[in-house]
Design an enzyme around this catalytic site. Structure first.
Site, PDB file in Angstrom:
ATOM      1  N   LYS A  12       0.834  -1.214   0.000  1.00 31.21           N
ATOM      2  CA  LYS A  12       0.000   0.000   0.000  1.00 31.21           C
ATOM      3  C   LYS A  12       0.868   1.263   0.000  1.00 31.21           C
ATOM      4  O   LYS A  12       0.653   2.174  -0.792  1.00 31.21           O
ATOM      5  CB  LYS A  12      -0.935   0.010   1.233  1.00 31.21           C
TER       6      LYS A  12
ATOM      7  N   ARG B 260      -9.699   0.583   9.102  1.00 33.74           N
ATOM      8  CA  ARG B 260      -9.143  -0.736   9.396  1.00 33.74           C
ATOM      9  C   ARG B 260     -10.131  -1.602  10.146  1.00 33.74           C
ATOM     10  O   ARG B 260      -9.792  -2.713  10.532  1.00 33.74           O
ATOM     11  CB  ARG B 260      -7.908  -0.572  10.254  1.00 33.74           C
TER      12      ARG B 260
ATOM     13  N   ARG C   5      11.687  -5.778   4.748  1.00 28.96           N
ATOM     14  CA  ARG C   5      11.518  -4.326   4.541  1.00 28.96           C
ATOM     15  C   ARG C   5      12.552  -3.535   5.342  1.00 28.96           C
ATOM     16  O   ARG C   5      12.875  -3.855   6.469  1.00 28.96           O
ATOM     17  CB  ARG C   5      10.119  -3.885   4.982  1.00 28.96           C
TER      18      ARG C   5
ATOM     19  N   ARG D   8      11.649  -1.717  10.859  1.00 26.20           N
ATOM     20  CA  ARG D   8      10.573  -1.300  11.773  1.00 26.20           C
ATOM     21  C   ARG D   8      10.429  -2.289  12.925  1.00 26.20           C
ATOM     22  O   ARG D   8      10.560  -3.500  12.733  1.00 26.20           O
ATOM     23  CB  ARG D   8       9.242  -1.202  11.001  1.00 26.20           C
TER      24      ARG D   8
ATOM     25  N   ARG E 283       0.047  -9.012  13.398  1.00 25.91           N
ATOM     26  CA  ARG E 283      -0.586  -8.013  12.513  1.00 25.91           C
ATOM     27  C   ARG E 283      -1.468  -8.707  11.465  1.00 25.91           C
ATOM     28  O   ARG E 283      -2.535  -8.209  11.121  1.00 25.91           O
ATOM     29  CB  ARG E 283       0.493  -7.160  11.833  1.00 25.91           C
TER      30      ARG E 283
HETATM   31  P1  AP5 Z   1       4.826  -1.597   1.816  1.00 24.21           P
HETATM   32  O1  AP5 Z   1       4.493  -0.787   0.625  1.00 24.21           O
HETATM   33  O2  AP5 Z   1       5.557  -0.935   2.929  1.00 24.21           O
HETATM   34  O3  AP5 Z   1       3.512  -2.349   2.338  1.00 24.21           O
HETATM   35  P2  AP5 Z   1       2.263  -1.805   3.144  1.00 24.21           P
HETATM   36  O4  AP5 Z   1       1.064  -2.475   2.594  1.00 24.21           O
HETATM   37  O5  AP5 Z   1       2.257  -0.309   3.181  1.00 24.21           O
HETATM   38  O6  AP5 Z   1       2.624  -2.426   4.538  1.00 24.21           O
HETATM   39  P3  AP5 Z   1       2.575  -1.810   6.011  1.00 24.21           P
HETATM   40  O7  AP5 Z   1       3.273  -2.816   6.881  1.00 24.21           O
HETATM   41  O8  AP5 Z   1       3.131  -0.411   6.057  1.00 24.21           O
HETATM   42  O9  AP5 Z   1       1.099  -1.803   6.280  1.00 24.21           O
HETATM   43  P4  AP5 Z   1       0.421  -1.918   7.613  1.00 24.21           P
HETATM   44  O10 AP5 Z   1      -0.954  -1.722   7.180  1.00 24.21           O
HETATM   45  O11 AP5 Z   1       0.656  -3.098   8.440  1.00 24.21           O
HETATM   46  O12 AP5 Z   1       1.199  -0.831   8.490  1.00 24.21           O
HETATM   47  P5  AP5 Z   1       0.874   0.677   8.832  1.00 24.21           P
HETATM   48  O13 AP5 Z   1       2.134   1.411   8.700  1.00 24.21           O
HETATM   49  O14 AP5 Z   1      -0.333   1.140   8.101  1.00 24.21           O
HETATM   50  O15 AP5 Z   1       5.669  -2.860   1.312  1.00 24.21           O
HETATM   51  C1  AP5 Z   1       6.169  -3.808   2.230  1.00 24.21           C
HETATM   52  C2  AP5 Z   1       7.530  -4.307   1.730  1.00 24.21           C
HETATM   53  O16 AP5 Z   1       7.355  -5.026   0.513  1.00 24.21           O
HETATM   54  C3  AP5 Z   1       8.544  -3.219   1.432  1.00 24.21           C
HETATM   55  O17 AP5 Z   1       9.805  -3.680   1.790  1.00 24.21           O
HETATM   56  C4  AP5 Z   1       8.457  -3.021  -0.088  1.00 24.21           C
HETATM   57  O18 AP5 Z   1       9.696  -2.615  -0.615  1.00 24.21           O
HETATM   58  C5  AP5 Z   1       8.089  -4.412  -0.546  1.00 24.21           C
HETATM   59  N1  AP5 Z   1       7.205  -4.441  -1.697  1.00 24.21           N
HETATM   60  C6  AP5 Z   1       6.176  -3.595  -1.965  1.00 24.21           C
HETATM   61  N2  AP5 Z   1       5.549  -3.976  -3.096  1.00 24.21           N
HETATM   62  C7  AP5 Z   1       6.183  -5.112  -3.533  1.00 24.21           C
HETATM   63  C8  AP5 Z   1       5.999  -5.982  -4.643  1.00 24.21           C
HETATM   64  N3  AP5 Z   1       5.024  -5.774  -5.535  1.00 24.21           N
HETATM   65  N4  AP5 Z   1       6.824  -7.035  -4.768  1.00 24.21           N
HETATM   66  C9  AP5 Z   1       7.827  -7.257  -3.866  1.00 24.21           C
HETATM   67  N5  AP5 Z   1       8.049  -6.456  -2.801  1.00 24.21           N
HETATM   68  C10 AP5 Z   1       7.238  -5.391  -2.627  1.00 24.21           C
HETATM   69  O19 AP5 Z   1       0.443   0.536  10.353  1.00 24.21           O
HETATM   70  C11 AP5 Z   1       1.383   0.215  11.356  1.00 24.21           C
HETATM   71  C12 AP5 Z   1       0.676   0.177  12.713  1.00 24.21           C
HETATM   72  O20 AP5 Z   1       0.074   1.454  12.994  1.00 24.21           O
HETATM   73  C13 AP5 Z   1      -0.508  -0.829  12.787  1.00 24.21           C
HETATM   74  O21 AP5 Z   1      -0.075  -2.123  13.108  1.00 24.21           O
HETATM   75  C14 AP5 Z   1      -1.325  -0.192  13.922  1.00 24.21           C
HETATM   76  O22 AP5 Z   1      -0.751  -0.439  15.184  1.00 24.21           O
HETATM   77  C15 AP5 Z   1      -1.187   1.290  13.640  1.00 24.21           C
HETATM   78  N6  AP5 Z   1      -2.248   1.778  12.735  1.00 24.21           N
HETATM   79  C16 AP5 Z   1      -2.105   2.273  11.476  1.00 24.21           C
HETATM   80  N7  AP5 Z   1      -3.301   2.601  10.966  1.00 24.21           N
HETATM   81  C17 AP5 Z   1      -4.227   2.297  11.905  1.00 24.21           C
HETATM   82  C18 AP5 Z   1      -5.643   2.376  11.936  1.00 24.21           C
HETATM   83  N8  AP5 Z   1      -6.354   2.843  10.889  1.00 24.21           N
HETATM   84  N9  AP5 Z   1      -6.273   1.978  13.066  1.00 24.21           N
HETATM   85  C19 AP5 Z   1      -5.583   1.525  14.131  1.00 24.21           C
HETATM   86  N10 AP5 Z   1      -4.232   1.398  14.151  1.00 24.21           N
HETATM   87  C20 AP5 Z   1      -3.560   1.788  13.037  1.00 24.21           C
END
Ligand code: AP5
Length: 226
Positions: free
Chosen positions: A15, A90, A129, A164, A175
Protein backbone atom coordinates in the site's frame (compact mmCIF):
# COMPACT_ATOMS: atom_id res chain seq x y z
CA UNK A 1 -14.25 16.89 -9.43
CA UNK A 2 -12.71 15.53 -6.21
CA UNK A 3 -11.43 11.93 -6.09
CA UNK A 4 -11.36 10.14 -2.74
CA UNK A 5 -9.57 6.78 -2.84
CA UNK A 6 -8.88 4.11 -0.23
CA UNK A 7 -6.03 1.59 -0.52
CA UNK A 8 -7.08 -1.59 1.26
CA UNK A 9 -5.02 -4.73 1.79
CA UNK A 10 -3.08 -6.72 4.36
CA UNK A 11 0.11 -5.47 6.02
CA UNK A 12 2.88 -5.70 3.44
CA UNK A 13 0.56 -5.74 0.42
CA UNK A 14 2.46 -2.74 -0.93
CA UNK A 15 0.00 0.00 0.00
CA UNK A 16 2.69 2.47 1.02
CA UNK A 17 4.92 1.68 -1.97
CA UNK A 18 2.06 2.20 -4.41
CA UNK A 19 0.50 5.16 -2.60
CA UNK A 20 3.62 7.31 -2.89
CA UNK A 21 3.65 6.98 -6.70
CA UNK A 22 -0.11 7.09 -7.19
CA UNK A 23 -0.64 10.22 -5.11
CA UNK A 24 2.12 11.97 -7.07
CA UNK A 25 0.57 10.93 -10.41
CA UNK A 26 -2.92 12.00 -9.38
CA UNK A 27 -1.80 15.15 -7.54
CA UNK A 28 -3.70 14.23 -4.38
CA UNK A 29 -2.32 13.86 -0.84
CA UNK A 30 -1.26 10.45 0.47
CA UNK A 31 -2.74 10.00 3.96
CA UNK A 32 -1.08 7.09 5.77
CA UNK A 33 -2.26 6.55 9.33
CA UNK A 34 0.79 4.36 9.96
CA UNK A 35 3.17 7.16 8.85
CA UNK A 36 1.26 9.78 10.86
CA UNK A 37 1.33 7.60 13.98
CA UNK A 38 5.05 6.82 13.57
CA UNK A 39 5.73 10.53 13.15
CA UNK A 40 3.80 11.23 16.37
CA UNK A 41 5.76 8.50 18.20
CA UNK A 42 9.07 9.89 16.92
CA UNK A 43 8.27 13.44 17.95
CA UNK A 44 7.19 12.32 21.45
CA UNK A 45 3.73 13.88 21.15
CA UNK A 46 0.94 12.75 23.51
CA UNK A 47 -0.89 10.94 20.70
CA UNK A 48 2.32 9.06 19.85
CA UNK A 49 2.90 8.02 23.45
CA UNK A 50 -0.62 6.59 23.54
CA UNK A 51 -0.18 4.78 20.21
CA UNK A 52 3.29 3.27 20.66
CA UNK A 53 2.44 0.29 22.85
CA UNK A 54 -0.29 -0.85 20.42
CA UNK A 55 1.94 -0.44 17.36
CA UNK A 56 4.86 -2.30 18.91
CA UNK A 57 2.51 -5.17 19.78
CA UNK A 58 0.97 -5.31 16.30
CA UNK A 59 -2.43 -4.25 17.64
CA UNK A 60 -4.74 -1.55 16.32
CA UNK A 61 -4.42 1.85 17.96
CA UNK A 62 -7.79 2.83 19.55
CA UNK A 63 -10.33 4.10 17.03
CA UNK A 64 -10.81 7.41 18.86
CA UNK A 65 -7.13 8.31 18.34
CA UNK A 66 -6.97 7.32 14.67
CA UNK A 67 -10.35 8.76 13.68
CA UNK A 68 -9.41 12.13 15.19
CA UNK A 69 -6.13 12.22 13.23
CA UNK A 70 -7.80 11.34 9.93
CA UNK A 71 -10.74 13.73 10.42
CA UNK A 72 -8.38 16.61 11.07
CA UNK A 73 -6.26 15.74 8.03
CA UNK A 74 -9.26 15.40 5.67
CA UNK A 75 -10.39 18.89 6.65
CA UNK A 76 -7.14 20.40 5.32
CA UNK A 77 -7.37 22.58 2.24
CA UNK A 78 -5.19 20.24 0.13
CA UNK A 79 -7.78 17.45 0.50
CA UNK A 80 -10.51 19.45 -1.23
CA UNK A 81 -9.58 17.99 -4.65
CA UNK A 82 -9.14 14.44 -3.39
CA UNK A 83 -7.08 12.15 -1.17
CA UNK A 84 -5.58 8.69 -1.01
CA UNK A 85 -6.12 6.91 2.30
CA UNK A 86 -3.56 4.19 3.15
CA UNK A 87 -4.19 2.03 6.24
CA UNK A 88 -7.53 3.59 7.12
CA UNK A 89 -10.24 2.48 7.70
CA UNK A 90 -9.14 -0.74 9.40
CA UNK A 91 -12.39 -1.94 10.96
CA UNK A 92 -16.13 -1.41 10.67
CA UNK A 93 -16.20 1.35 13.30
CA UNK A 94 -13.55 3.33 11.43
CA UNK A 95 -15.42 2.85 8.15
CA UNK A 96 -18.59 4.21 9.78
CA UNK A 97 -16.67 7.14 11.25
CA UNK A 98 -15.14 7.90 7.84
CA UNK A 99 -18.57 7.91 6.17
CA UNK A 100 -19.88 10.32 8.82
CA UNK A 101 -16.87 12.61 8.46
CA UNK A 102 -17.20 12.66 4.67
CA UNK A 103 -20.88 13.60 4.92
CA UNK A 104 -19.87 16.40 7.28
CA UNK A 105 -17.30 17.83 4.83
CA UNK A 106 -19.36 17.16 1.71
CA UNK A 107 -17.17 14.46 0.15
CA UNK A 108 -17.42 10.75 -0.56
CA UNK A 109 -15.35 7.66 -1.26
CA UNK A 110 -14.83 7.35 -5.02
CA UNK A 111 -13.38 3.83 -4.96
CA UNK A 112 -11.61 1.32 -2.75
CA UNK A 113 -8.54 -0.27 -4.33
CA UNK A 114 -8.08 -3.71 -2.81
CA UNK A 115 -4.51 -5.02 -3.18
CA UNK A 116 -4.97 -8.79 -3.22
CA UNK A 117 -1.90 -10.87 -2.32
CA UNK A 118 -1.14 -14.10 -0.43
CA UNK A 119 -0.14 -14.30 3.24
CA UNK A 120 3.16 -15.95 2.21
CA UNK A 121 4.06 -13.04 -0.05
CA UNK A 122 3.27 -10.37 2.54
CA UNK A 123 5.28 -12.20 5.19
CA UNK A 124 8.40 -12.23 3.03
CA UNK A 125 7.82 -8.60 1.97
CA UNK A 126 7.53 -7.44 5.60
CA UNK A 127 10.47 -9.53 6.85
CA UNK A 128 12.84 -7.88 4.37
CA UNK A 129 11.52 -4.33 4.54
CA UNK A 130 13.92 -1.52 5.42
CA UNK A 131 12.97 2.12 5.92
CA UNK A 132 14.95 5.36 5.69
CA UNK A 133 15.59 6.76 9.17
CA UNK A 134 15.22 10.33 7.87
CA UNK A 135 11.53 11.02 8.55
CA UNK A 136 11.40 13.72 5.87
CA UNK A 137 12.50 11.10 3.33
CA UNK A 138 10.77 7.95 4.66
CA UNK A 139 11.74 5.93 1.56
CA UNK A 140 11.01 2.22 1.70
CA UNK A 141 13.20 -0.66 0.47
CA UNK A 142 13.32 -4.44 0.51
CA UNK A 143 16.57 -6.36 0.95
CA UNK A 144 15.71 -8.67 -2.01
CA UNK A 145 12.87 -7.09 -4.02
CA UNK A 146 13.76 -3.35 -3.84
CA UNK A 147 17.33 -3.16 -2.50
CA UNK A 148 19.14 0.12 -1.98
CA UNK A 149 22.26 0.56 -4.14
CA UNK A 150 24.51 0.55 -1.07
CA UNK A 151 23.47 -1.84 1.69
CA UNK A 152 21.92 -0.06 4.69
CA UNK A 153 22.02 3.39 3.06
CA UNK A 154 19.12 5.33 1.52
CA UNK A 155 19.57 6.00 -2.23
CA UNK A 156 17.64 9.26 -2.00
CA UNK A 157 19.17 11.04 1.00
CA UNK A 158 22.10 8.92 2.21
CA UNK A 159 20.63 8.30 5.69
CA UNK A 160 20.84 4.93 7.43
CA UNK A 161 18.12 2.35 6.82
CA UNK A 162 16.41 0.56 9.72
CA UNK A 163 13.95 -2.29 10.31
CA UNK A 164 10.57 -1.30 11.77
CA UNK A 165 9.90 -2.62 15.31
CA UNK A 166 6.73 -4.30 14.10
CA UNK A 167 8.49 -6.12 11.22
CA UNK A 168 9.81 -8.83 13.57
CA UNK A 169 8.40 -12.34 12.85
CA UNK A 170 6.12 -12.66 15.92
CA UNK A 171 4.68 -9.16 15.43
CA UNK A 172 4.13 -9.77 11.71
CA UNK A 173 2.07 -12.88 12.64
CA UNK A 174 0.05 -10.77 15.09
CA UNK A 175 -0.59 -8.01 12.51
CA UNK A 176 -1.80 -10.56 9.96
CA UNK A 177 -4.18 -12.01 12.56
CA UNK A 178 -5.52 -8.54 13.34
CA UNK A 179 -6.02 -7.94 9.62
CA UNK A 180 -8.06 -11.14 9.33
CA UNK A 181 -10.15 -10.50 12.44
CA UNK A 182 -10.76 -6.75 12.10
CA UNK A 183 -10.00 -5.48 8.61
CA UNK A 184 -10.73 -8.23 6.07
CA UNK A 185 -14.50 -7.78 6.43
CA UNK A 186 -14.17 -4.33 4.84
CA UNK A 187 -13.64 -6.07 1.49
CA UNK A 188 -17.23 -7.36 1.65
CA UNK A 189 -18.50 -4.03 2.94
CA UNK A 190 -17.09 -2.04 0.03
CA UNK A 191 -17.94 -4.74 -2.50
CA UNK A 192 -21.56 -4.56 -1.38
CA UNK A 193 -21.40 -0.77 -1.75
CA UNK A 194 -20.07 -1.27 -5.33
CA UNK A 195 -16.93 0.67 -4.49
CA UNK A 196 -14.39 -2.17 -4.50
CA UNK A 197 -11.84 -2.56 -7.30
CA UNK A 198 -9.59 -5.62 -6.99
CA UNK A 199 -5.97 -5.29 -8.04
CA UNK A 200 -3.62 -8.27 -8.30
CA UNK A 201 -0.74 -7.26 -6.00
CA UNK A 202 1.30 -10.45 -6.35
CA UNK A 203 3.58 -9.21 -9.14
CA UNK A 204 6.52 -6.82 -9.16
CA UNK A 205 5.97 -3.25 -7.88
CA UNK A 206 5.88 -2.04 -11.51
CA UNK A 207 3.26 -4.62 -12.50
CA UNK A 208 1.13 -3.74 -9.48
CA UNK A 209 1.43 -0.03 -10.30
CA UNK A 210 0.18 -0.67 -13.84
CA UNK A 211 -2.81 -2.67 -12.57
CA UNK A 212 -3.61 -0.04 -10.00
CA UNK A 213 -3.42 2.81 -12.50
CA UNK A 214 -5.69 0.91 -14.91
CA UNK A 215 -8.23 0.44 -12.11
CA UNK A 216 -8.06 4.14 -11.18
CA UNK A 217 -8.45 5.13 -14.85
CA UNK A 218 -11.55 2.93 -15.08
CA UNK A 219 -13.03 4.69 -12.06
CA UNK A 220 -12.23 8.13 -13.46
CA UNK A 221 -13.60 7.19 -16.89
CA UNK A 222 -16.86 5.98 -15.38
CA UNK A 223 -17.19 9.19 -13.37
CA UNK A 224 -16.66 11.46 -16.38
CA UNK A 225 -19.10 9.52 -18.54
CA UNK A 226 -21.86 9.42 -15.89
P1 AP5 B 1 4.83 -1.60 1.82
O1 AP5 B 1 4.49 -0.79 0.63
O2 AP5 B 1 5.56 -0.94 2.93
O3 AP5 B 1 3.51 -2.35 2.34
P2 AP5 B 1 2.26 -1.81 3.14
O4 AP5 B 1 1.06 -2.48 2.59
O5 AP5 B 1 2.26 -0.31 3.18
O6 AP5 B 1 2.62 -2.43 4.54
P3 AP5 B 1 2.57 -1.81 6.01
O7 AP5 B 1 3.27 -2.82 6.88
O8 AP5 B 1 3.13 -0.41 6.06
O9 AP5 B 1 1.10 -1.80 6.28
P4 AP5 B 1 0.42 -1.92 7.61
O10 AP5 B 1 -0.95 -1.72 7.18
O11 AP5 B 1 0.66 -3.10 8.44
O12 AP5 B 1 1.20 -0.83 8.49
P5 AP5 B 1 0.87 0.68 8.83
O13 AP5 B 1 2.13 1.41 8.70
O14 AP5 B 1 -0.33 1.14 8.10
O15 AP5 B 1 5.67 -2.86 1.31
C1 AP5 B 1 6.17 -3.81 2.23
C2 AP5 B 1 7.53 -4.31 1.73
O16 AP5 B 1 7.35 -5.03 0.51
C3 AP5 B 1 8.54 -3.22 1.43
O17 AP5 B 1 9.80 -3.68 1.79
C4 AP5 B 1 8.46 -3.02 -0.09
O18 AP5 B 1 9.70 -2.61 -0.62
C5 AP5 B 1 8.09 -4.41 -0.55
N1 AP5 B 1 7.20 -4.44 -1.70
C6 AP5 B 1 6.18 -3.60 -1.96
N2 AP5 B 1 5.55 -3.98 -3.10
C7 AP5 B 1 6.18 -5.11 -3.53
C8 AP5 B 1 6.00 -5.98 -4.64
N3 AP5 B 1 5.02 -5.77 -5.53
N4 AP5 B 1 6.82 -7.03 -4.77
C9 AP5 B 1 7.83 -7.26 -3.87
N5 AP5 B 1 8.05 -6.46 -2.80
C10 AP5 B 1 7.24 -5.39 -2.63
O19 AP5 B 1 0.44 0.54 10.35
C11 AP5 B 1 1.38 0.21 11.36
C12 AP5 B 1 0.68 0.18 12.71
O20 AP5 B 1 0.07 1.45 12.99
C13 AP5 B 1 -0.51 -0.83 12.79
O21 AP5 B 1 -0.07 -2.12 13.11
C14 AP5 B 1 -1.32 -0.19 13.92
O22 AP5 B 1 -0.75 -0.44 15.18
C15 AP5 B 1 -1.19 1.29 13.64
N6 AP5 B 1 -2.25 1.78 12.73
C16 AP5 B 1 -2.10 2.27 11.48
N7 AP5 B 1 -3.30 2.60 10.97
C17 AP5 B 1 -4.23 2.30 11.91
C18 AP5 B 1 -5.64 2.38 11.94
N8 AP5 B 1 -6.35 2.84 10.89
N9 AP5 B 1 -6.27 1.98 13.07
C19 AP5 B 1 -5.58 1.53 14.13
N10 AP5 B 1 -4.23 1.40 14.15
C20 AP5 B 1 -3.56 1.79 13.04
Amino acid sequence: MSLGLILLGPPGAGKGTQAVQLSAKLGIPHISTGDMLREAVGSGREVGLRAKKYMDAGQLVPDSVVVAIVSERLSSADCAKGWLLDGFPRNEAQAEALDAELVRIGQKVGAVMYLRVSAEAVTSRLSGRRMCSNKQCNAGYHVDFMPSKKEGVCDKCGSALYQRNDDKPEIIRQRLQVYESDTASLVARYRAGRLLREVDASGSPEEVARGLMAAVDAVRGARWSS
